[in-house]
Design a protein around this motif. Structure first.
Motif, short mmCIF file in Angstrom:
data_model
loop_
_atom_site.label_atom_id
_atom_site.label_comp_id
_atom_site.label_asym_id
_atom_site.label_seq_id
_atom_site.Cartn_x
_atom_site.Cartn_y
_atom_site.Cartn_z
N ALA A 170 13.66 4.33 -1.78
CA ALA A 170 13.58 2.94 -1.31
C ALA A 170 14.68 2.66 -0.29
CB ALA A 170 13.69 1.98 -2.50
N LEU A 178 7.75 -3.49 1.09
CA LEU A 178 8.06 -2.06 1.14
C LEU A 178 8.41 -1.54 -0.26
CD1 LEU A 178 10.37 -1.92 4.30
CD2 LEU A 178 7.89 -1.60 4.20
N LEU A 179 7.74 -0.47 -0.67
CA LEU A 179 7.97 0.11 -2.00
C LEU A 179 8.11 1.62 -1.90
CD1 LEU A 179 5.20 -1.79 -4.05
CD2 LEU A 179 7.62 -2.39 -3.88
N HIS A 206 9.28 -3.62 -8.89
CA HIS A 206 8.49 -4.68 -8.24
C HIS A 206 7.25 -5.07 -9.05
CE1 HIS A 206 7.66 -7.10 -4.68
NE2 HIS A 206 6.39 -6.90 -4.94
N ASP A 214 6.04 4.31 0.48
CA ASP A 214 6.48 5.60 1.03
C ASP A 214 6.60 6.64 -0.09
OD1 ASP A 214 7.26 7.39 2.95
OD2 ASP A 214 9.28 6.60 3.22
N ALA A 239 13.68 -2.80 0.66
CA ALA A 239 12.60 -2.08 -0.04
C ALA A 239 12.98 -2.04 -1.52
CB ALA A 239 12.47 -0.66 0.50
N SER A 240 11.96 -1.98 -2.37
CA SER A 240 12.18 -1.95 -3.81
C SER A 240 11.55 -0.69 -4.39
CB SER A 240 11.54 -3.19 -4.45
OG SER A 240 11.48 -3.06 -5.86
N LEU A 246 13.67 4.27 3.01
CA LEU A 246 12.61 3.46 3.63
C LEU A 246 13.20 2.19 4.23
CD1 LEU A 246 9.63 2.63 4.14
CD2 LEU A 246 9.52 1.87 1.76
N SER A 247 14.06 1.52 3.49
CA SER A 247 14.68 0.28 3.97
C SER A 247 15.48 0.53 5.25
CB SER A 247 15.59 -0.28 2.88
OG SER A 247 16.25 -1.42 3.33
#
Length: 486
Positions: free
Chosen positions: A85, A77-78, A102, A131, A96-97, A88-89
């Motif tokens: 992030a 996940l980015l 990343h 995202d 997420a990063s 999104l996480s």
């Protein structure tokens, strides 16, 4: 991802089974598209999901993440910013990063200097889900600062990284009604033609337009939907907003702002409230008022202050050997833990402080020198001419080194030249807010005439409105914005 066709049989049902409620027709089409994308044998596969606010994009992405995890497909996940992030996480249930952290890493160049380069992608058969892809530009990557490295574009680097991995593929998720990247008329990462013709991807796209039933009683989303319809139609002029009978959107007069901010800070904490405004000048004014009148900060810079980084910096984390990437990125938010020392150098004010990341809790607190004058500039960061003047002044202090190359190296390693450029983060511009969400958002209309209300400004309002999760306040909006008298 090279799994047999039988491995993917029933995957679409598995995806649909992840929904907490009956999926919309658009979500069902999306799950069909994801199933075909995941099992496709085509090279360089990309799926673009464009979804407006309230269409269940986050629910859909969460379902995809869980279903892929169940069949053993690695998911990465980015998002473009730390705050995005974190959002999104939270909804996908996995770490997420940021894209920069990343895909780039620090190495040493031939001359022994640190160089930022594209990291190797060691994943096999992974699906990368990115995202807030509307924010990803084709401008130079994280170190467009002269001399650090001249990269191609962030979009190009992201795609190069993903497809350098064995049998990896990418899902780009975003909302093309939001503001495009600075200086760009469109969002290239959501544009099928750019991805296919410019990058040779096998692309499928899907658009979620149907507002999920559960969201219909939200005034934030109802009004965002009105703005988006106007953006799609390409008509300028005042939108027809509505605050009644909705419980989550309210007009706000300027003289009620202080009391409201005190209430909201009490309800959600300082990090749960943001003022979004159209210029750095107005953001500075709001920040000064919030610091003095609500937070009772007397000094110009104090422990507890919340900051937003406005220029990439690789210097201050360089001593943290455990980090593959030492970037403190434009858009990162920081909290001042401790003020160590104030100083005036080269006619400008600086402070040494201990700082901590607010959206990236896994990164350690760090010590840095902060350039105080940037806090009050009307420009986004220190103008090139002032940066050059600072370079020249620091270089003069190192002139005893004699050799131009050694002087340059000394300046690049000098803490004053490398001072962090930040602004206060209680009030920010919309580009800085993009990708983040806050429980309570106050949108400042600023000076407006009907002629100014073109598609670009309507996108600005749409992006600002959709940063609010629970409460949205419209500060000093003219009556002409509303369908009914306020």
């Amino acid at each position: 991802m090279h799994m047999s066709v039988s491995h993917w049989s029933g995957f679409e049902e598995r995806l649909l089974g992840q929904f907490p409620h009956t999926p919309t027709a658009g979500q069902q089409r999306l799950m069909h598209a994801v199933s075909r994308f995941a099992s496709s044998a085509q090279p360089r596969c990309a799926l673009v999901i464009r979804g407006y606010a309230g269409t269940g994009k986050t629910t859909s992405v969460g379902a995809v993440v869980r279903a892929l995890g169940e069949v053993g497909v690695p998911v990465v996940l980015l998002a473009p910013t730390g705050r995005a992030a974190k959002v999104l996480s939270d909804y996908a249930g996995l770490p997420a990063s940021t894209i920069h952290r990343h895909i780039y890493h620090q190495t040493r160049g031939r001359d022994g200097w640190p160089v930022t380069a594209l990291a190797p992608n060691l994943r096999q058969g992974a699906v990368f889900i990115v995202d807030e892809a509307s924010m990803i530009g084709e401008d130079a990557g994280p170190a467009s600062d002269a001399g650090a490295f001249q990269y191609r574009s962030l979009l190009e680097d992201l795609l190069s990284f993903v497809f350098n991995g064995e049998d990896c593929r990418i899902i780009l998720v975003g909302d093309d009604a939001q503001l495009p990247p600075v200086g760009s008329p469109l969002s290239p990462a959501l544009d099928e033609d750019v991805l296919r013709d410019g990058f040779g991807l096998t692309v499928a796209t899907l658009k979620l337009t149907e507002v999920v039933r559960q969201e219909l009683d939200s005034g934030i989303l109802w009004n965002a939907h009105q703005l988006r319809l106007q953006i799609d139609a390409g008509t300028s002029g005042f939108p027809a907003l509505q605050t009644r009978p909705f419980p989550d959107i309210h007009p706000l007069a300027g003289n009620d702002l202080q009391e409201l901010l005190e209430t909201l800070h009490g309800r959600y904490g300082e990090d749960g409230v943001v003022v979004i405004t159209r210029s750095n000048k107005r953001a500075n004014l709001f920040n000064q008022q919030i610091r003095h009148r609500i937070l009772w900060q007397e000094e110009d810079f104090n422990a507890g202050d919340r900051l937003m980084v406005v220029k990439n910096n690789y210097h201050w984390l360089a001593t943290q050997t455990s980090l593959a990437n030492t970037l403190i990125a434009n858009g990162d938010t920081l909290e001042v833990r401790r003020v160590r020392k104030r100083m005036v150098l080269y006619g400008q004010e600086f402070v040494d402080a201990e700082l901590a990341f607010t959206d990236l809790p896994d990164l350690p607190p760090f010590e840095a020198r902060v350039h105080l004058s940037v806090l009050h500039l009307e420009q986004p960061s220190l103008p090139a001419a002032q940066m050059q003047a600072l370079y020249d002044a620091v270089a003069e202090d190192h002139s005893h080194l004699g050799d131009k190359r050694r002087i340059h190296k000394a300046v690049k390693e000098d803490p004053t030249y490398q001072a962090l450029q930040v602004k206060f983060a209680w009030a920010i511009t919309c580009h800085k807010a993009q990708g983040g969400q806050w429980p309570a958002v106050i949108v400042d209309a600023g000076y407006l005439t009907e002629e100014m209300l073109n598609t670009e400004l309507l996108r600005w309002f749409y992006t600002a409105f959709t940063r609010a999760q629970r409460e949205l306040y419209l500060l000093n909006f003219p009556e002409a914005f509303f369908q009914e008298p306020q």
